[in-house]
Design a protein around this motif. Structure first.
Motif, PDB file in Angstrom:
ATOM      1  N   ILE A 154       0.810  -1.219   0.000  1.00 33.26           N
ATOM      2  CA  ILE A 154       0.000   0.000   0.000  1.00 33.26           C
ATOM      3  C   ILE A 154       0.846   1.274   0.000  1.00 33.26           C
ATOM      4  CG2 ILE A 154      -0.296   0.137   2.500  1.00 33.26           C
ATOM      5  CD1 ILE A 154      -3.267   0.901   1.877  1.00 33.26           C
ATOM      6  N   ARG A 155       2.068   1.221   0.543  1.00 28.73           N
ATOM      7  CA  ARG A 155       2.933   2.399   0.583  1.00 28.73           C
ATOM      8  C   ARG A 155       3.791   2.521  -0.670  1.00 28.73           C
ATOM      9  NH1 ARG A 155       6.708   2.431   4.719  1.00 28.73           N
ATOM     10  NH2 ARG A 155       6.829   4.686   4.569  1.00 28.73           N
ATOM     11  N   TYR A 156       4.080   1.397  -1.311  1.00 23.73           N
ATOM     12  CA  TYR A 156       4.949   1.369  -2.501  1.00 23.73           C
ATOM     13  C   TYR A 156       4.311   0.446  -3.534  1.00 23.73           C
ATOM     14  CZ  TYR A 156       8.241   3.583   0.630  1.00 23.73           C
ATOM     15  OH  TYR A 156       8.831   4.456   1.510  1.00 23.73           O
ATOM     16  N   GLY A 184       9.768   7.576   1.715  1.00 16.70           N
ATOM     17  CA  GLY A 184       9.104   7.669   2.999  1.00 16.70           C
ATOM     18  C   GLY A 184       9.924   6.865   3.982  1.00 16.70           C
ATOM     19  N   CYS A 185       9.514   6.870   5.238  1.00 17.97           N
ATOM     20  CA  CYS A 185      10.284   6.160   6.257  1.00 17.97           C
ATOM     21  C   CYS A 185       9.380   5.804   7.423  1.00 17.97           C
ATOM     22  CB  CYS A 185      11.442   7.045   6.734  1.00 17.97           C
ATOM     23  SG  CYS A 185      12.513   6.255   7.946  1.00 17.97           S
ATOM     24  N   LEU A 186       9.511   4.584   7.904  1.00 15.71           N
ATOM     25  CA  LEU A 186       8.723   4.157   9.057  1.00 15.71           C
ATOM     26  C   LEU A 186       9.040   5.002  10.290  1.00 15.71           C
ATOM     27  CD1 LEU A 186       9.030   0.290   8.576  1.00 15.71           C
ATOM     28  CD2 LEU A 186       7.081   1.758   7.973  1.00 15.71           C
ATOM     29  N   SER A 187      10.244   5.565  10.353  1.00 18.57           N
ATOM     30  CA  SER A 187      10.640   6.396  11.492  1.00 18.57           C
ATOM     31  C   SER A 187      10.250   7.864  11.325  1.00 18.57           C
ATOM     32  CB  SER A 187      12.154   6.298  11.733  1.00 18.57           C
ATOM     33  OG  SER A 187      12.486   5.005  12.184  1.00 18.57           O
ATOM     34  N   LEU A 202       5.177  11.490   6.148  1.00 21.50           N
ATOM     35  CA  LEU A 202       5.912  12.453   5.335  1.00 21.50           C
ATOM     36  C   LEU A 202       6.666  11.733   4.216  1.00 21.50           C
ATOM     37  CD1 LEU A 202       6.377  15.539   5.489  1.00 21.50           C
ATOM     38  CD2 LEU A 202       8.445  15.064   6.792  1.00 21.50           C
ATOM     39  N   ARG A 203       6.727  12.366   3.054  1.00 20.02           N
ATOM     40  CA  ARG A 203       7.528  11.905   1.916  1.00 20.02           C
ATOM     41  C   ARG A 203       8.454  13.030   1.489  1.00 20.02           C
ATOM     42  NH1 ARG A 203       6.416   6.727  -0.831  1.00 20.02           N
ATOM     43  NH2 ARG A 203       4.924   5.789   0.583  1.00 20.02           N
ATOM     44  N   LEU A 222       9.092  18.284   0.086  1.00 15.20           N
ATOM     45  CA  LEU A 222       8.432  17.479   1.112  1.00 15.20           C
ATOM     46  C   LEU A 222       6.931  17.551   0.919  1.00 15.20           C
ATOM     47  CD1 LEU A 222      10.419  18.650   4.270  1.00 15.20           C
ATOM     48  CD2 LEU A 222      10.635  16.441   3.107  1.00 15.20           C
ATOM     49  N   MET A 223       6.236  16.467   1.244  1.00  9.39           N
ATOM     50  CA  MET A 223       4.775  16.489   1.245  1.00  9.39           C
ATOM     51  C   MET A 223       4.260  15.416   2.189  1.00  9.39           C
ATOM     52  SD  MET A 223       3.397  14.838  -2.361  1.00  9.39           S
ATOM     53  CE  MET A 223       4.235  15.970  -3.428  1.00  9.39           C
ATOM     54  N   SER A 224       3.026  15.592   2.597  1.00  8.63           N
ATOM     55  CA  SER A 224       2.415  14.603   3.479  1.00  8.63           C
ATOM     56  C   SER A 224       2.221  13.297   2.718  1.00  8.63           C
ATOM     57  CB  SER A 224       1.078  15.106   4.016  1.00  8.63           C
ATOM     58  OG  SER A 224       0.102  15.071   2.994  1.00  8.63           O
ATOM     59  N   GLU A 225       2.137  12.223   3.457  1.00  6.22           N
ATOM     60  CA  GLU A 225       1.883  10.911   2.868  1.00  6.22           C
ATOM     61  C   GLU A 225       0.549  10.931   2.112  1.00  6.22           C
ATOM     62  OE1 GLU A 225       3.124   6.900   2.305  1.00  6.22           O
ATOM     63  OE2 GLU A 225       4.174   8.320   3.564  1.00  6.22           O
TER      64      GLU A 225
END
Length: 184
Positions: free
Chosen positions: A77-79, A108-111, A115-116, A171-174
């Protein structure tokens, strides 16, 4: 090896988020690969990556300051367009060479939840690492998998993808990323 934290609701390891000092410290080399606790950490990292819809995860992201990461590319779902590969643990990795060709791509990052960022990475890299059986491997990776490895390699060196974003305009929100870039 330090104690690991587990999220009892999912069974996955607890992800350290931006601001946790472990994410900004270079990780320590792994010396006893066959230690049962270390082998369990590998399995737990693989499970956590899959459960969290990641394509990779580094030990510092679960508060373990060790030079270990997992590359587990697959569509999720994320990629949505990630290539499929078997989860690959990389212990004490070294990137031996970077191609001159670079590509910009959204990360993106789990940590860094929600955010992307647009990040420039080498298109091809050559990596030397030890596998979970103690065998040295030297392989060349390209495109999205090379991006994952460079991203995770940053984690074991105390960096996050935000350090590589050239402008805050990148940068942008997920949610915005998925509505504009993925579905746009």
């Amino acid at each position: 090896m330090a104690n690991r934290l587990t999220d009892s609701s999912t069974g996955s390891l607890t992800i350290a988020e931006l601001g946790n000092p472990v994410l900004r410290s270079p990780a320590k080399a792994v010396s006893n690969i066959q230690d049962p606790a270390f082998q369990q950490l590998i399995d737990d990292l693989i499970s956590t990556t899959i459960e969290c819809n990641g394509v990779g995860i580094a030990a510092p992201q679960v508060s373990q300051s060790l030079r270990l990461f997992i590359v587990a590319s697959r569509p999720n779902i994320r990629y949505l367009h990630a290539p499929k590969m078997a989860p690959t643990p990389m212990i004490n990795p070294q990137i031996l060479s970077y191609s001159d060709a670079v590509v910009m791509g959204w990360e993106g990052c789990l940590s860094v939840p929600g955010l992307r960022g647009l990040v420039k990475r080498s298109k091809e890299i050559e990596v030397l690492y030890t596998d979970r059986h103690g065998q040295q491997q030297q392989r060349t990776f390209t495109d999205f998998v090379a991006r994952i490895i460079q991203h995770e390699y940053d984690h074991i060196n105390g960096k996050v993808f935000l350090d590589r974003v050239e402008s805050t305009l990148d940068l942008m929100s997920e949610a915005e990323y998925h509505s504009r870039i993925v579905c746009g």
